[in-house]
Design a protein around this motif. Structure first.
Motif, PDB file in Angstrom:
ATOM      1  N   UNK A   1     -35.791  44.249   5.084  1.00 44.64           N
ATOM      2  CA  UNK A   1     -35.553  43.290   3.812  1.00 44.64           C
ATOM      3  C   UNK A   1     -35.458  41.948   3.991  1.00 44.64           C
ATOM      4  N   UNK A   2     -35.920  41.610   5.316  1.00 50.61           N
ATOM      5  CA  UNK A   2     -36.241  40.198   5.723  1.00 50.61           C
ATOM      6  C   UNK A   2     -35.087  39.161   6.367  1.00 50.61           C
ATOM      7  N   UNK A   3     -34.028  39.929   6.828  1.00 45.12           N
ATOM      8  CA  UNK A   3     -32.863  39.430   7.430  1.00 45.12           C
ATOM      9  C   UNK A   3     -33.323  39.143   8.984  1.00 45.12           C
ATOM     10  N   UNK A   4     -32.775  38.359   9.439  1.00 42.91           N
ATOM     11  CA  UNK A   4     -33.052  38.105  10.932  1.00 42.91           C
ATOM     12  C   UNK A   4     -31.540  38.350  11.508  1.00 42.91           C
ATOM     13  N   UNK A   5     -31.287  39.082  12.497  1.00 42.31           N
ATOM     14  CA  UNK A   5     -30.033  39.473  13.050  1.00 42.31           C
ATOM     15  C   UNK A   5     -29.888  38.785  14.454  1.00 42.31           C
ATOM     16  N   UNK A   6     -28.865  38.111  14.528  1.00 41.52           N
ATOM     17  CA  UNK A   6     -28.750  37.666  15.935  1.00 41.52           C
ATOM     18  C   UNK A   6     -27.689  38.212  16.706  1.00 41.52           C
ATOM     19  N   UNK A   7     -28.180  38.951  17.581  1.00 40.79           N
ATOM     20  CA  UNK A   7     -27.357  40.168  18.571  1.00 40.79           C
ATOM     21  C   UNK A   7     -26.273  39.499  19.139  1.00 40.79           C
ATOM     22  N   UNK A   8     -26.188  38.173  19.700  1.00 43.24           N
ATOM     23  CA  UNK A   8     -25.440  37.579  20.237  1.00 43.24           C
ATOM     24  C   UNK A   8     -24.208  37.098  19.351  1.00 43.24           C
ATOM     25  N   UNK A   9     -24.443  36.625  18.092  1.00 47.80           N
ATOM     26  CA  UNK A   9     -23.677  36.174  17.001  1.00 47.80           C
ATOM     27  C   UNK A   9     -23.958  36.753  15.751  1.00 47.80           C
ATOM     28  N   UNK A  10     -23.806  38.144  15.563  1.00 47.64           N
ATOM     29  CA  UNK A  10     -24.342  38.573  14.161  1.00 47.64           C
ATOM     30  C   UNK A  10     -23.325  38.189  13.123  1.00 47.64           C
ATOM     31  N   UNK A  11     -24.066  37.789  11.997  1.00 50.85           N
ATOM     32  CA  UNK A  11     -23.142  37.331  10.703  1.00 50.85           C
ATOM     33  C   UNK A  11     -23.309  38.161   9.619  1.00 50.85           C
ATOM     34  N   UNK A  12     -22.269  38.305   8.930  1.00 50.85           N
ATOM     35  CA  UNK A  12     -22.284  39.360   7.815  1.00 50.85           C
ATOM     36  C   UNK A  12     -23.339  39.324   6.779  1.00 50.85           C
TER      37      UNK A  12
ATOM     38  N   UNK B   1     -26.268  38.715   7.649  1.00 48.43           N
ATOM     39  CA  UNK B   1     -27.647  39.404   8.157  1.00 48.43           C
ATOM     40  C   UNK B   1     -27.585  40.964   7.889  1.00 48.43           C
ATOM     41  N   UNK B   2     -26.339  41.268   7.553  1.00 49.28           N
ATOM     42  CA  UNK B   2     -26.411  42.830   7.796  1.00 49.28           C
ATOM     43  C   UNK B   2     -26.463  43.433   6.172  1.00 49.28           C
ATOM     44  N   UNK B   3     -27.337  44.360   5.909  1.00 44.43           N
ATOM     45  CA  UNK B   3     -27.677  44.770   4.516  1.00 44.43           C
ATOM     46  C   UNK B   3     -27.815  46.295   4.319  1.00 44.43           C
ATOM     47  N   UNK B   4     -26.921  46.731   3.688  1.00 43.70           N
ATOM     48  CA  UNK B   4     -26.746  48.502   3.584  1.00 43.70           C
ATOM     49  C   UNK B   4     -28.357  48.903   3.371  1.00 43.70           C
ATOM     50  N   UNK B   5     -29.006  48.207   2.538  1.00 43.15           N
ATOM     51  CA  UNK B   5     -30.460  48.681   2.430  1.00 43.15           C
ATOM     52  C   UNK B   5     -31.232  48.680   3.725  1.00 43.15           C
ATOM     53  N   UNK B   6     -31.286  47.889   4.629  1.00 36.72           N
ATOM     54  CA  UNK B   6     -31.660  47.944   5.730  1.00 36.72           C
ATOM     55  C   UNK B   6     -31.079  49.053   6.713  1.00 36.72           C
ATOM     56  N   UNK B   7     -29.882  49.286   6.499  1.00 43.70           N
ATOM     57  CA  UNK B   7     -29.183  50.411   7.436  1.00 43.70           C
ATOM     58  C   UNK B   7     -29.774  51.804   6.923  1.00 43.70           C
ATOM     59  N   UNK B   8     -29.702  52.038   5.444  1.00 41.28           N
ATOM     60  CA  UNK B   8     -30.165  53.028   4.877  1.00 41.28           C
ATOM     61  C   UNK B   8     -31.595  53.489   5.526  1.00 41.28           C
ATOM     62  N   UNK B   9     -32.439  52.306   5.004  1.00 40.96           N
ATOM     63  CA  UNK B   9     -33.705  52.517   5.551  1.00 40.96           C
ATOM     64  C   UNK B   9     -34.128  53.100   7.057  1.00 40.96           C
ATOM     65  N   UNK B  10     -33.523  52.169   7.816  1.00 43.10           N
ATOM     66  CA  UNK B  10     -33.689  52.352   9.382  1.00 43.10           C
ATOM     67  C   UNK B  10     -33.223  53.617   9.810  1.00 43.10           C
TER      68      UNK B  10
END
Length: 164
Positions: free
Chosen positions: A3-14, A16-25
């Protein structure tokens, strides 16, 4: 992400985290690194854990593998050899818990149901017999894998019920 978010692994921001991405993946990532008789997805695993969990920790049972939507499902023996992976995963889990308002660290009931589900999955979906040596009893059920579309639907149904 999907869904187009960029996740920063060393400093993730809320944000960036999308329930649709979580469900999809999670509906596409397979457990046991794919070493099962049929494809078996992480989304189904967390749904079944949620269903089997005590009422007071169903939210945490559903959410306990959400970080895997971003870092993948690393087999436990390998994860133990990669301390930085575990740190990144824990960092994501903390941000996810804050964003979606569930308890982290997870309550003990979540680990118990996760381990019971693990031996149930090993029994039903692999040719391994070492599950009998784990100190957990399989759940009184049979695991029959769902397809990705059903995994997504079932996951979102539980999410809406528990997190509304």
């Amino acid at each position: 992400t999907r869904y187009g978010h960029k996740v920063h692994f060393l400093k993730p921001q809320p944000s960036e985290l999308d329930i649709r991405d979580i469900a999809h993946t999670l509906s596409r990532i397979v457990r046991f690194n794919g070493h099962t008789i049929k494809p078996y997805h992480v989304a189904q695993h967390v749904c079944l854990c949620c269903d089997a969990a005590p009422e007071n920790c169903k939210r945490e049972a559903l959410s306990h593998d959400w970080a895997e939507a971003y870092v993948g499902d690393c087999p436990s023996p390998l994860k133990g050899l990669l301390p930085q992976y575990a740190e990144i995963e824990a960092r994501l889990e903390k941000v996810l818990a804050r964003k979606f308002h569930y308890r982290y660290p997870y309550p003990p009931g979540v680990r118990d149901v996760d381990m019971q589900m693990l031996v149930t999955e090993m029994r039903d979906l692999t040719k391994r017999s070492d599950w009998k040596h784990y100190p957990f009893t399989p759940l009184n059920m049979r695991v029959v894998p769902w397809d990705s579309a059903r995994c997504y639907r079932e996951f979102m149904k539980r999410f809406r019920r528990l997190f509304a």
